[in-house]
Motif scaffolding. Structure first.
Motif, PDB file in Angstrom:
ATOM      1  N   TYR A 291      -1.373  15.664  -1.771  1.00 40.82           N
ATOM      2  CA  TYR A 291      -1.695  15.761  -0.335  1.00 40.82           C
ATOM      3  C   TYR A 291      -2.677  14.653  -0.029  1.00 40.82           C
ATOM      4  O   TYR A 291      -3.124  13.933  -0.933  1.00 40.82           O
ATOM      5  N   GLY A 292      -2.999  14.497   1.248  1.00 39.18           N
ATOM      6  CA  GLY A 292      -3.753  13.329   1.680  1.00 39.18           C
ATOM      7  C   GLY A 292      -4.956  12.997   0.815  1.00 39.18           C
ATOM      8  O   GLY A 292      -5.084  11.880   0.291  1.00 39.18           O
ATOM      9  N   LEU A 293      -5.824  14.001   0.630  1.00 39.59           N
ATOM     10  CA  LEU A 293      -7.063  13.721  -0.054  1.00 39.59           C
ATOM     11  C   LEU A 293      -6.849  13.440  -1.532  1.00 39.59           C
ATOM     12  O   LEU A 293      -7.493  12.551  -2.104  1.00 39.59           O
ATOM     13  N   SER A 294      -5.886  14.162  -2.153  1.00 44.98           N
ATOM     14  CA  SER A 294      -5.658  13.967  -3.594  1.00 44.98           C
ATOM     15  C   SER A 294      -5.222  12.525  -3.861  1.00 44.98           C
ATOM     16  O   SER A 294      -5.654  11.899  -4.829  1.00 44.98           O
TER      17      SER A 294
ATOM     18  N   PHE B 209       0.836  -1.190   0.000  1.00 50.37           N
ATOM     19  CA  PHE B 209       0.000   0.000   0.000  1.00 50.37           C
ATOM     20  C   PHE B 209       0.880   1.253   0.000  1.00 50.37           C
ATOM     21  O   PHE B 209       0.616   2.229  -0.699  1.00 50.37           O
ATOM     22  N   GLU B 210       1.957   1.166   0.780  1.00 54.21           N
ATOM     23  CA  GLU B 210       2.893   2.284   0.826  1.00 54.21           C
ATOM     24  C   GLU B 210       3.481   2.562  -0.558  1.00 54.21           C
ATOM     25  O   GLU B 210       3.644   3.702  -0.967  1.00 54.21           O
ATOM     26  N   GLU B 211       3.754   1.507  -1.260  1.00 48.39           N
ATOM     27  CA  GLU B 211       4.336   1.663  -2.595  1.00 48.39           C
ATOM     28  C   GLU B 211       3.382   2.416  -3.514  1.00 48.39           C
ATOM     29  O   GLU B 211       3.776   3.358  -4.205  1.00 48.39           O
ATOM     30  N   ILE B 212       2.104   2.053  -3.464  1.00 47.93           N
ATOM     31  CA  ILE B 212       1.111   2.754  -4.291  1.00 47.93           C
ATOM     32  C   ILE B 212       1.067   4.226  -3.928  1.00 47.93           C
ATOM     33  O   ILE B 212       1.104   5.117  -4.789  1.00 47.93           O
ATOM     34  N   VAL B 213       1.027   4.490  -2.587  1.00 42.55           N
ATOM     35  CA  VAL B 213       0.949   5.881  -2.131  1.00 42.55           C
ATOM     36  C   VAL B 213       2.185   6.653  -2.600  1.00 42.55           C
ATOM     37  O   VAL B 213       2.095   7.760  -3.155  1.00 42.55           O
ATOM     38  N   LEU B 214       3.342   6.013  -2.462  1.00 43.39           N
ATOM     39  CA  LEU B 214       4.600   6.680  -2.834  1.00 43.39           C
ATOM     40  C   LEU B 214       4.622   6.947  -4.342  1.00 43.39           C
ATOM     41  O   LEU B 214       5.028   8.025  -4.791  1.00 43.39           O
TER      42      LEU B 214
ATOM     43  N   ARG C 112      -8.227  10.216  -3.467  1.00 42.13           N
ATOM     44  CA  ARG C 112      -9.056  10.261  -4.674  1.00 42.13           C
ATOM     45  C   ARG C 112      -8.426   9.460  -5.813  1.00 42.13           C
ATOM     46  O   ARG C 112      -9.104   8.697  -6.507  1.00 42.13           O
ATOM     47  N   ALA C 113      -7.104   9.615  -5.978  1.00 36.89           N
ATOM     48  CA  ALA C 113      -6.408   8.940  -7.073  1.00 36.89           C
ATOM     49  C   ALA C 113      -6.506   7.429  -6.920  1.00 36.89           C
ATOM     50  O   ALA C 113      -6.759   6.702  -7.894  1.00 36.89           O
ATOM     51  N   ILE C 114      -6.341   6.952  -5.678  1.00 37.87           N
ATOM     52  CA  ILE C 114      -6.432   5.497  -5.480  1.00 37.87           C
ATOM     53  C   ILE C 114      -7.824   5.018  -5.844  1.00 37.87           C
ATOM     54  O   ILE C 114      -8.014   4.019  -6.526  1.00 37.87           O
ATOM     55  N   GLU C 115      -8.836   5.775  -5.373  1.00 42.07           N
ATOM     56  CA  GLU C 115     -10.205   5.384  -5.664  1.00 42.07           C
ATOM     57  C   GLU C 115     -10.447   5.359  -7.180  1.00 42.07           C
ATOM     58  O   GLU C 115     -11.115   4.475  -7.708  1.00 42.07           O
ATOM     59  N   LYS C 116      -9.868   6.360  -7.899  1.00 41.69           N
ATOM     60  CA  LYS C 116     -10.133   6.506  -9.331  1.00 41.69           C
ATOM     61  C   LYS C 116      -9.304   5.530 -10.160  1.00 41.69           C
ATOM     62  O   LYS C 116      -9.840   4.733 -10.937  1.00 41.69           O
ATOM     63  N   GLU C 117      -7.988   5.548  -9.926  1.00 40.56           N
ATOM     64  CA  GLU C 117      -7.097   4.759 -10.776  1.00 40.56           C
ATOM     65  C   GLU C 117      -7.208   3.278 -10.478  1.00 40.56           C
ATOM     66  O   GLU C 117      -7.132   2.448 -11.372  1.00 40.56           O
ATOM     67  N   LEU C 118      -7.324   2.928  -9.201  1.00 40.82           N
ATOM     68  CA  LEU C 118      -7.306   1.504  -8.853  1.00 40.82           C
ATOM     69  C   LEU C 118      -8.710   0.964  -8.558  1.00 40.82           C
ATOM     70  O   LEU C 118      -8.853  -0.207  -8.237  1.00 40.82           O
TER      71      LEU C 118
ATOM     72  N   THR D 227      -9.865   4.487   2.868  1.00 40.36           N
ATOM     73  CA  THR D 227     -10.233   5.596   3.772  1.00 40.36           C
ATOM     74  C   THR D 227      -9.116   6.621   3.798  1.00 40.36           C
ATOM     75  O   THR D 227      -7.939   6.290   3.616  1.00 40.36           O
ATOM     76  N   MET D 228      -9.537   7.856   4.034  1.00 37.05           N
ATOM     77  CA  MET D 228      -8.587   8.945   4.064  1.00 37.05           C
ATOM     78  C   MET D 228      -7.536   8.738   5.140  1.00 37.05           C
ATOM     79  O   MET D 228      -6.362   8.997   4.940  1.00 37.05           O
ATOM     80  N   SER D 229      -8.014   8.212   6.262  1.00 37.01           N
ATOM     81  CA  SER D 229      -7.074   8.113   7.377  1.00 37.01           C
ATOM     82  C   SER D 229      -5.969   7.108   7.087  1.00 37.01           C
ATOM     83  O   SER D 229      -4.823   7.322   7.476  1.00 37.01           O
ATOM     84  N   SER D 230      -6.296   6.041   6.331  1.00 36.84           N
ATOM     85  CA  SER D 230      -5.227   5.068   6.063  1.00 36.84           C
ATOM     86  C   SER D 230      -4.196   5.659   5.114  1.00 36.84           C
ATOM     87  O   SER D 230      -2.992   5.395   5.245  1.00 36.84           O
ATOM     88  N   VAL D 231      -4.659   6.516   4.180  1.00 31.55           N
ATOM     89  CA  VAL D 231      -3.706   7.177   3.292  1.00 31.55           C
ATOM     90  C   VAL D 231      -2.799   8.114   4.094  1.00 31.55           C
ATOM     91  O   VAL D 231      -1.578   8.103   3.949  1.00 31.55           O
ATOM     92  N   HIS D 232      -3.462   8.890   4.976  1.00 34.13           N
ATOM     93  CA  HIS D 232      -2.670   9.791   5.818  1.00 34.13           C
ATOM     94  C   HIS D 232      -1.639   9.020   6.615  1.00 34.13           C
ATOM     95  O   HIS D 232      -0.469   9.388   6.677  1.00 34.13           O
ATOM     96  N   THR D 233      -2.108   7.934   7.222  1.00 37.45           N
ATOM     97  CA  THR D 233      -1.196   7.138   8.041  1.00 37.45           C
ATOM     98  C   THR D 233      -0.018   6.642   7.212  1.00 37.45           C
ATOM     99  O   THR D 233       1.140   6.717   7.635  1.00 37.45           O
TER     100      THR D 233
END
Lengths: 867, 109
Positions: free
Chosen positions: B24-27, B8-13, B30-36, B41-47
């Motif tokens: 930033y967190g929300l962008s 998951f970290e790899e995707i975020v990175l 959104r990208a994960i929701e759209k592309e994948l 949840t927002m909080s897991s991305v932030h984390t």
């Protein structure tokens, strides 16, 4: 992106919660993200679901990254203790800097605190009962209630046979102790009669209770009939230094008891009151009607449940009491720890104070301290205004709200501890004063200051400091640094004083009522004591006959050179005691209830009463039957005689059949307690009722003459101490009750006026501080000092006016209530109200005027400099 | 210090790198929701972002307050040299495994 209305905001509580838990540096960015997300939710799901999702987000964000950090963080080091020494230092300097303020605060707080400390001591005393009993949590007793007729108090006694029956029917008892009352009498020891009382009980007493024997065998001392175990002080009183063991005591000349033990001094207070314990062996109990016969205590064996007892008690109730018996009885079980302090019971085994009194005291203490704390908070808040700069500087230097709160709380705890020291000093005067009250002698207060109590005191004062400090410190700490530094705390924020004004009015109303009441009580008592009772009581000594023959005593005492006259009576007038008899003129009439005194022929002369008609009793009468009576004027009138003369030689029937004639009529005088009117009264010549010899002495040297009287008495009756009091002394003793009340009201009045004054001082200082700038500007523009003082005091004069109107009305109404119960009462008089009003206005001028004066004399330049 | 990247970290990175300077967190959420097409949840991305920051793969600074953020500024994440290195390492590892797959396995599946 579609713009959403900015005015739909996410749930406020979620925001607050998030802010509360979120680590500050992350808060902004996460919050922003959540806002964007919320708007998306709004668009997609609508308000309700959006709000729910928002809440979920807030909750989901809670993790180790976002939670507030307490330690490792470099930004928010929160260790208030590190600043403690600084707080203490600054606190002390501040107290020293404002000495007058400190003195006022400490005094005010300590007066209220001292009263609370006394109450804490009283409560402690009440809670200390029976703490030394090892079995205290396992001891129970049977009690009963009478269920037919009027529902009365529950009663602590039961028929002793109940104990026997329960023991026979129920196997689970560990110990049972039966007590029976009725032991008591006089012991003749070395020629002196000494009264003794005690409880009859059995050997198991020493197994259940933790009383220890100093001498004697704890396993057998009460086994033999007629053995007696004495309390230590009683043994010393009876035998002095002699060893009491094995001695025989003769009670009431015919019962002999063998001393088989001496109890150790009790390690604490106990609800069981006795001077001695007498063996119950040989007595059997069978009378179920004897519901006041004795007490039955028991402990159950380990593991045995109480449940089995209730049905058995119910069965016994039904077996022994029915509609025919005197009472219907309901047996109950009471735990020993619920006895003292506990609810009010009839026939207690020792005197005790009911628990509602203790609770009442606690509430009183709470009220007093709340008032005092409130005033202290007011004063501190006023003080706070002069310390805004300090707050500002501290904040700029990095102090947080919490730090400042703690700083000011530390200061207020400091003040409260100082007050505690003063209060403990005050206690040294308060405790003896309190113990001198008549009513305290009944309850045998033990108000000693033990280390444990000091710990409670300190805890109490720290708590008071904490509570009193909380409000001002929160308020101080909430200043914004810039405003604080600029001295620009807006006065709006401080002007919410209406509630305080109302409280001040309340406090003054209470003080007013109390001052008026205590002055009135004082006036009334003085009036009662000094009033002319219509007879002479000077130089009259009342000697109790103690069963001795009056005539012989009279002959003996008459020989003394300083004795002028001796008369006999059954009652001392004006001490609240009466004897009554019904009288009528013929058998068909409704009888009139008369008070009567049994007197001899010397009484009228001795008390300097005036016979308005007829004659005194004849000395020869004493040998025969009762033939004549003497009425008072009211009595003669009530019986229907028009004039006193009409009554002479008229027949009167006393009670059902005693026929007498009226020998004389005596002028009305006050023989009753002074709140009652003069009622029909008669003198009867009844030597058999005489209880006092009233000895009129010359009174040149009363103490010498008393000694001589005593010497004669000792020859006359070597077995009893002479019991003699001056007439006036005896009446004063009765009136002591009123002095008790005066004392208490007076103290409370002083207390309330102190509290109210401090409250006023606080609010005055506060309001004037807030208006300092206005005053300065006015001054610069040319206002006179006088005008300014008037301006500043105006509002308070108004408060005062209201308080006085309410206070005087209440005082008038309240005091009329009790004063109307008195037949002879003082009038209110303008003087009481005038004096009270003057005192109040004096206090007002002193507190408000001085503050106003101070405000007007400060140099305007100092205040306006910053603007 | 060398940390392994989680999936998951790899995707975020990757997304931080892809949205260079705008992440930033929300962008990223959104990208994960759209592309994948994958719920997140927002909080897991932030984390995940904070964890990456701890590991030194991204750095953050406070950015602008554009959007319906009620005035709150964004925390903008940038990929660091470390991050790039570990992304390349992760891709190489994957490629290496891809190369190990016999040709026919994918062609005939």
């Amino acid at each position: 992106m579609k713009e959403l209305p900015e005015d739909i905001n996410p749930p406020k509580w979620a925001d607050r919660f998030f802010k509360w838990y979120c680590y500050a540096p992350l808060h902004e960015s996460i919050y922003g993200d959540m806002q964007e997300r919320y708007d998306e939710y709004l668009e997609r799901y609508g308000l309700r679901k959006a709000n729910r999702k928002y809440w979920l987000d807030v909750l989901r964000f809670m993790n180790r990254h976002t939670l507030k950090r307490s330690k490792n963080s470099k930004v928010n080091t929160y260790n208030p203790l590190s600043m403690l020494s600084n707080y203490l230092k600054v606190g002390f300097r501040n107290l020293l800097k404002n000495r007058s303020f400190t003195v006022i605060n400490v005094l005010g707080l300590s007066v209220s605190m001292a009263v609370c400390l006394v109450i804490i001591l009283m409560i402690n005393d009440q809670l200390s009962y029976d703490n030394f009993q090892a079995n205290k949590d396992r001891i129970y007793r049977f009690t009963h209630e009478r269920t037919n007729g009027r529902i009365g108090l529950p009663i602590a006694t039961v028929p002793v046979v109940l104990g026997d029956r329960m023991q026979a029917d129920f196997a689970g008892f560990e110990h049972m102790v039966r007590f029976s009352r009725g032991f008591g009498g006089e012991i003749l020891q070395d020629g002196k009669a000494i009264a003794i009382n005690g409880l009859q009980t059995e050997q198991s007493f020493f197994e259940m209770f933790s009383f220890k024997l100093e001498q004697g065998n704890i396993e057998t001392c009460l086994k033999e009939p007629n053995s007696i175990v004495l309390r230590k002080d009683i043994a010393e009183k009876l035998f002095g230094d002699k060893n009491p063991m094995g001695e025989t005591i003769t009670v009431d000349t015919d019962e002999n008891y063998l001393v088989t033990g001496v109890l150790e001094a009790f390690p604490g207070k106990t609800h069981i009151e006795f001077e001695s314990l007498v063996s119950m062996t040989g007595r059997t109990f069978s009378n179920w009607e004897g519901t006041t016969e004795g007490w039955v205590y028991f402990t159950l064996q380990e593991g045995v449940s109480m449940d089995g007892l209730e049905p058995m008690l119910t069965a016994l109730q039904e077996e022994h009491y029915n509609e025919q018996s005197e009472y219907l009885v309901d047996f109950n079980i009471q735990k020993m720890t619920d006895i003292t302090p506990g609810p009010l019971y009839g026939n207690q085994i020792g005197s005790s104070m009911p628990n509602f009194f203790v609770i009442g005291l606690a509430i009183l203490a709470l009220l007093i301290i709340i008032c005092a704390a409130f005033n202290y908070a007011n004063l501190s808040a006023a003080r706070a205004l002069t310390r805004t700069k300090e707050v500002g500087v501290r904040k700029v230097m990095g102090a947080r709200k919490g730090h400042l709160t703690i700083q000011f709380i530390v200061e207020s705890i400091l003040v409260s501890l100082l007050s505690l020291v003063v209060a403990i000093g005050l206690l040294q005067f308060l405790i003896p004063a309190f113990e001198n009250l008549q009513m305290s002698s009944l309850l045998n207060w033990d108000l000693s200051l033990e280390p444990k109590i000091y710990a409670q005191f300190i805890g109490f004062s720290v708590l008071v400091g904490l509570i009193t400090g909380l409000f001002p410190s929160l308020y101080l700490a909430s200043f914004r640094p810039i405003e604080a530094m600029k001295n620009a705390i807006s006065s709006n924020k401080l002007s919410r004083v209406n509630l305080r004004k109302a409280l001040i009015i309340c406090q003054f109303v209470i003080s007013l009522v109390l001052i008026v009441s205590s002055t009135l009580v004082y006036k009334q008592i003085k009036f009662m004591v000094e009033k002319d009772y219509g007879y002479t009581k000077e130089n009259v000594i009342n000697v109790e006959l103690q069963g001795q023959d009056y005539e012989i005593l009279k002959t003996e005492l008459s020989r003394l050179p300083f004795v002028e006259r001796i008369s006999a009576t059954n009652l001392i007038p004006n001490t609240g005691q009466t004897t009554n008899v019904d009288a009528k003129r013929n058998f068909t009439e409704e009888p009139v209830n008369f008070n009567y005194f049994a007197v001899d022929e010397g009484y009228i002369d001795n008390l300097n009463l005036t016979l308005v008609a007829g004659d005194n009793f004849l000395p020869t009468q004493k040998d025969g039957d009762e033939t004549t009576i003497i009425l008072n004027e009211t009595g003669a009138k009530t019986l229907g005689f028009e004039t006193a003369l009409d009554a002479i030689n008229e027949p009167v029937i006393l009670g059902d059949s005693t026929r007498v004639t009226v020998a004389g009529v005596v002028k009305d005088y006050n023989y009753m307690v002074l709140y009652m009117d003069i009622k029909p009264m008669m003198f009867r010549y009844r030597p058999s009722s005489f209880r006092y010899a009233q000895v009129k002495i010359t009174g040149f040297d009363i103490s010498d003459e008393m000694t001589a009287l005593e010497a004669t008495w000792d020859k006359f009756d070597p077995n009893h101490e002479m019991i003699a009091k001056t007439f006036q002394g005896q009446i004063d003793e009765f009136n002591a009750f009123f002095y008790d009340i005066l004392y208490i009201i007076g103290l409370v009045a002083i207390l309330s006026i102190t509290i109210a004054t401090l409250g006023l001082l606080g609010i005055a200082t506060y309001s004037i501080q807030v208006r300092l700038k206005e005053v300065s500007i006015r001054k610069v523009l040319g206002a006179s000092s006088k005008g300014l003082i008037l301006l500043l005091s105006k509002g308070f004069m108004y408060l005062f006016g209201i308080a006085m109107v309410i206070g005087f009305t209440l005082a008038y109404l309240g005091n009329s209530l009790w004063l109307d119960g008195f037949a002879y009462r003082v009038s209110f008089g303008v003087d009481i109200f005038l004096i009270t009003a003057l005192v109040m206005i004096g206090i007002g001028i002193l507190t408000i005027g001085l503050q106003a004066l101070r405000a007007t004399t400060t140099n305007p330049a100092n205040i306006l400099r910053d603007d | 210090m060398h940390h392994k990247l989680g999936e998951f970290e790899e995707i975020v990175l990757l997304l931080v790198a892809a949205q260079h300077g705008e992440a930033y967190g929300l962008s990223i959420t959104r990208a994960i929701e759209k592309e994948l097409s994958r719920p997140v949840t927002m909080s897991s991305v932030h984390t995940a972002l904070y964890r990456l920051e701890e590991k030194g793969y991204v750095s953050s600074h406070i950015g602008d307050a554009e959007g319906n953020r009620r005035g709150r500024r964004k925390r903008v994440f940038l990929i660091t040299a470390e991050g790039k290195k570990s992304l390349i390492e992760a891709r190489d590892a994957r490629n290496h495994i891809w190369d190990m797959i016999p040709k026919f396995v994918i062609e005939f599946s």
